[in-house]
Design an enzyme around this catalytic site. Structure first.
Site, PDB file in Angstrom:
ATOM      1  N   ASN A 120       1.025  -1.145   0.103  1.00 44.17           N
ATOM      2  CA  ASN A 120      -0.016   0.003   0.004  1.00 44.17           C
ATOM      3  C   ASN A 120       1.012   1.277  -0.180  1.00 44.17           C
ATOM      4  O   ASN A 120       1.759   1.351   0.904  1.00 44.17           O
ATOM      5  CB  ASN A 120      -0.787  -0.063   1.215  1.00 44.17           C
ATOM      6  CG  ASN A 120      -1.607   1.442   1.448  1.00 44.17           C
ATOM      7  OD1 ASN A 120      -2.080   1.598   2.727  1.00 44.17           O
ATOM      8  ND2 ASN A 120      -2.024   1.776   0.235  1.00 44.17           N
ATOM      9  N   GLY A 121       0.687   2.038  -0.978  1.00 45.63           N
ATOM     10  CA  GLY A 121       1.387   3.368  -1.118  1.00 45.63           C
ATOM     11  C   GLY A 121       1.966   3.786  -2.631  1.00 45.63           C
ATOM     12  O   GLY A 121       1.288   2.925  -3.286  1.00 45.63           O
TER      13      GLY A 121
END
Ligand code: AMP
Length: 487
Positions: A120-121
């Site tokens: 995530n990111g």
């Protein structure tokens, strides 16, 4: 392939977007727990999901486009995902065949064994790394920035897997909360500034790492603590081990998680998302109160802010707009035409509470302004005598490069208009946003410390705490966004 246009998105499948991650070690029903966790994180990514489980001998994966409940509904699929360790991921992506190869977790057979990775990111030097890796002979299967991490780990000359992971991450810039799995452990890492969230939980003898506490609640796991910025946690048969492989950096968790993105029943860094949103509404009322008959939220994301506004101002709260929950978030639908249509499909005026009233509308943010224009039109058509809009965030003037999907800067209403012009565009009698200091006060801070802000607030200030290597030398960085329409 990397586009030859340096400002074009890294990939046509537009991989840079919001996601949820989940990992569990030591549970007999690891994959079922992961599916439940991903279900609780559905708001973080609604277009695809995947789980990789390890059964003691083999890694088994199932990934698909669609909602978590549909992807992991068959007994056959779940039976294939046996084992005591599993990691999962959900995300937005574009639909269609080509998107499938990007559905995470990614998996690779490394020289040290099987390895699965969920991210995530968004990496801000992914293109740079990818170019280097391709020149060295790497063959990329997906168009994702996450795959660059996998290649860096695969080709690292460090000895153990953990040393390889550390060596790889030291070359990576950007925001990441990673959950990865080998045959004997799960790794969880948060980038040195802790931009994206990641928490640790416990379920009996099993340990869980995931994006938000709501994913612990759904499986009855107890919250242990936030994974700290720059921390690498290893979950294995002997428990939880913590490492600090990066030079210390100031913590800068994303403030937009608190404003909009996270689920209201989650806690982040000891702060309740719901409480914060109510406090934002209260501060908004203090800063830009106006005489009116009713406070109405733009559902659902405007609800806690409107409650806070109503409580502080003493103006009654009503659900004057009803949302149809069976339509996806309008924001993620590709194409302006569909987005316009989406708003109509999604909201309806609860006329009795609007007709003849001076209305304060509270929403969490204005991005392009599409939602606001439609909502105001609807509220006026329902007979409001005045419409005042109050926004529980400062004006969104800059794109996010750290994992929240925003359009490119030129599409952000506040990047080209001041508040008065925006008010005219939206068609309201008055418009006000919470101030940046007010926002920090609502977060329990004295105000924004310009020398060392406590959060990443680049979308409101343009103060990007992590280098944007892929965009250096360009005046106007392009947003790596799935929202940008395909050329
Ligand atoms: P817009 O209609 O473009 O002004 O978008 C604003 C609406 O989209 C607000 O009602 C927000 O609740 C929602 N929103 C804001 N940021 C995001 C995001 N990154 N992803 C999805 N929805 C968002």
């Amino acid at each position: 392939m990397i586009s030859t246009n340096p400002l074009a998105p890294l990939d046509d499948d537009k991989f840079h977007e919001e996601c949820g991650v989940f990992g569990i070690f030591g549970s007999e029903d690891a994959a079922a727990m992961a599916a439940l966790g991903l279900h609780a994180l559905q708001h973080r990514g609604q277009e695809s999901a995947g789980i990789v489980a390890y059964d003691g001998k083999h890694f088994n994966a199932h990934r698909d486009l669609g909602h978590v409940g549909d992807i992991f509904s068959s007994e056959e699929v779940m039976a294939r995902l046996a084992g005591r360790a599993a990691i999962g991921h959900n995300r937005y992506s574009t639909t269609g065949e080509t998107a499938l190869r990007n559905v995470q977790p990614l998996f690779a057979d490394l020289s040290l064994g099987g390895f699965a990775l969920a991210h995530n990111g968004n990496l801000t030097n992914a293109r740079h790394l990818r170019r280097q890796l391709v020149n060295q002979g790497a063959i990329f299967q997906s168009t994702s920035d996450t795959e660059a991490i996998l290649h860096l780990i695969a080709t690292s000359e460090a000895g153990s897997l953990i040393d390889r992971i550390i060596a790889a991450l030291r070359q990576v810039e950007g925001a990441y909360s990673l959950v990865a799995m080998s045959s004997n452990c799960i790794f969880a890492v948060r980038d040195p500034m802790g931009v994206r969230p990641l928490v640790l939980g416990r379920l009996g003898n099993a340990y869980v790492v995931t994006s938000e506490t709501c994913a612990l609640d759904i499986i009855g796991a107890e919250f242990v603590r936030d994974i700290e910025a720059g921390e690498l946690v290893v979950l294995d048969e002997s428990g939880v081990h913590s490492l600090r492989p990066f030079p210390p950096a100031p913590r800068r968790p994303c403030i937009f998680e608190y404003i909009y993105f996270a689920r209201p029943d989650s806690m982040m860094e000891g702060i309740s998302i719901y409480e914060t949103r109510k406090r934002i509404g209260a501060v908004l009322s203090e800063e830009s109160g106006i005489d009116a008959d009713v406070v109405i939220p733009v559902p659902d994301s405007g609800v806690p802010g409107a409650i806070g506004y109503s409580e502080r101002s003493g103006i009654p709260f009503e659900l004057g707009i009803i949302r149809n929950h069976y339509v996806g978030r309008t924001f993620i639908e590709p194409g302006q035409q569909i987005r316009n249509l989406g708003v109509k499909l999604k909201h309806n005026a609860n006329r009795r509470y609007i007709e003849g009233k001076r209305v304060i509308l509270v929403d969490d943010s204005i991005v392009r302004g599409t939602t606001s224009v439609k909502i105001v039109e609807m509220v006026r058509a329902a007979g409001a005598t005045e419409v005042h809009m109050r926004i529980a965030a400062p004006p969104t003037t800059h794109s996010c490069f750290y994992g929240i999907d925003t359009p490119e800067r030129s599409e952000l209403l506040a990047s080209s208009m001041d508040v008065e012009a925006m008010a005219r565009h939206i068609g309201v009698d008055s418009l006000a946003f919470i101030s940046i200091d007010g926002l920090y006060r609502a977060m329990g801070e004295p105000g924004r410390d310009a020398a060392l802000p406590k959060f990443c607030d680049a979308c409101f200030t343009g103060d990007y705490p992590i280098r944007l290597t892929d965009f250096e030398g360009h005046n106007e960085p392009a947003q790596l966004s799935l929202l940008a329409e395909r050329a």
